[in-house]
Design an enzyme around this catalytic site. Structure first.
Site, PDB file in Angstrom:
ATOM      1  N   CYS A  77     -31.280   0.309 -62.622  1.00  5.46           N
ATOM      2  CA  CYS A  77     -30.069   0.623 -61.867  1.00  5.46           C
ATOM      3  C   CYS A  77     -29.693  -0.538 -60.934  1.00  5.46           C
ATOM      4  O   CYS A  77     -30.417  -0.820 -59.972  1.00  5.46           O
ATOM      5  CB  CYS A  77     -30.302   1.909 -61.072  1.00  5.46           C
ATOM      6  SG  CYS A  77     -29.047   2.288 -59.847  1.00  5.46           S
ATOM      7  N   CYS A  80     -29.171   0.360 -57.250  1.00  5.01           N
ATOM      8  CA  CYS A  80     -30.479   0.682 -56.651  1.00  5.01           C
ATOM      9  C   CYS A  80     -31.168  -0.590 -56.164  1.00  5.01           C
ATOM     10  O   CYS A  80     -31.814  -0.597 -55.119  1.00  5.01           O
ATOM     11  CB  CYS A  80     -31.384   1.390 -57.661  1.00  5.01           C
ATOM     12  SG  CYS A  80     -30.747   2.969 -58.250  1.00  5.01           S
TER      13      CYS A  80
END
Length: 158
Positions: A77, A80
């Site tokens: 991600c 993230c």
């Protein structure tokens, strides 16, 4: 004389080796002991032990002794990866006030599913009293600080 010199060198080598390898008891890091100023990797078992029991009750009852921030993320991600260094900075900044955890949803799908985590990153703010609140998606450090101050430390926003 040679024997005394050899013994002295060996003693000095032993003292130097001991001083570089010995860790005082108060500095020993225990694996399951949360470290202040760090983001601790969390799994379902640690959540059950430290945060709340999501398996046997639907009602949230916080077990901790300090407010908590949990970063739900995945290695793949992109957003993230932007949030992770901010969480590390905030963990240091709030080290005596808030405990920071991170959960890799790919490694602990049961916990993420049980908590209804559907989008990444999801940052969960768990106060001492009251219900957890979340920020879904990436945000800046100031946004996270405001959430910590308002939700966890109950200070009015500036």
């Amino acid at each position: 004389m040679k024997k005394i010199l050899i013994i002295a060198v060996l003693l000095m080598a032993g003292i130097v080796t001991y001083s570089f390898t010995h860790i005082p008891e108060d500095k020993v890091v225990k694996k399951d002991m949360p470290q202040k100023g760090t983001v601790i990797e969390m799994n379902g078992d640690l959540y059950l032990k430290s945060i709340a029991d999501y398996k046997s009750t639907k009602e949230f009852k916080f077990k901790g002794n300090r407010p908590v921030v949990i970063d739900f993320y995945a290695d793949w991600c992109g957003p993230c990866r932007l949030v992770a260094p901010l969480m590390k900075e905030l963990a240091k900044e709030y080290e005596n006030k808030v405990t920071f955890y991170k959960v890799n949803v790919d490694n602990d799908r049961d916990l993420a599913t049980a908590l209804g985590i559907q989008n990444l990153p999801t940052i969960l703010f768990i106060p001492m009293k009251g219900d957890p609140q979340a920020i879904v998606g990436s945000a800046g450090k100031e946004t996270f600080k405001q959430a910590i101050e308002k939700v966890l430390l109950e200070k009015p926003a500036k």
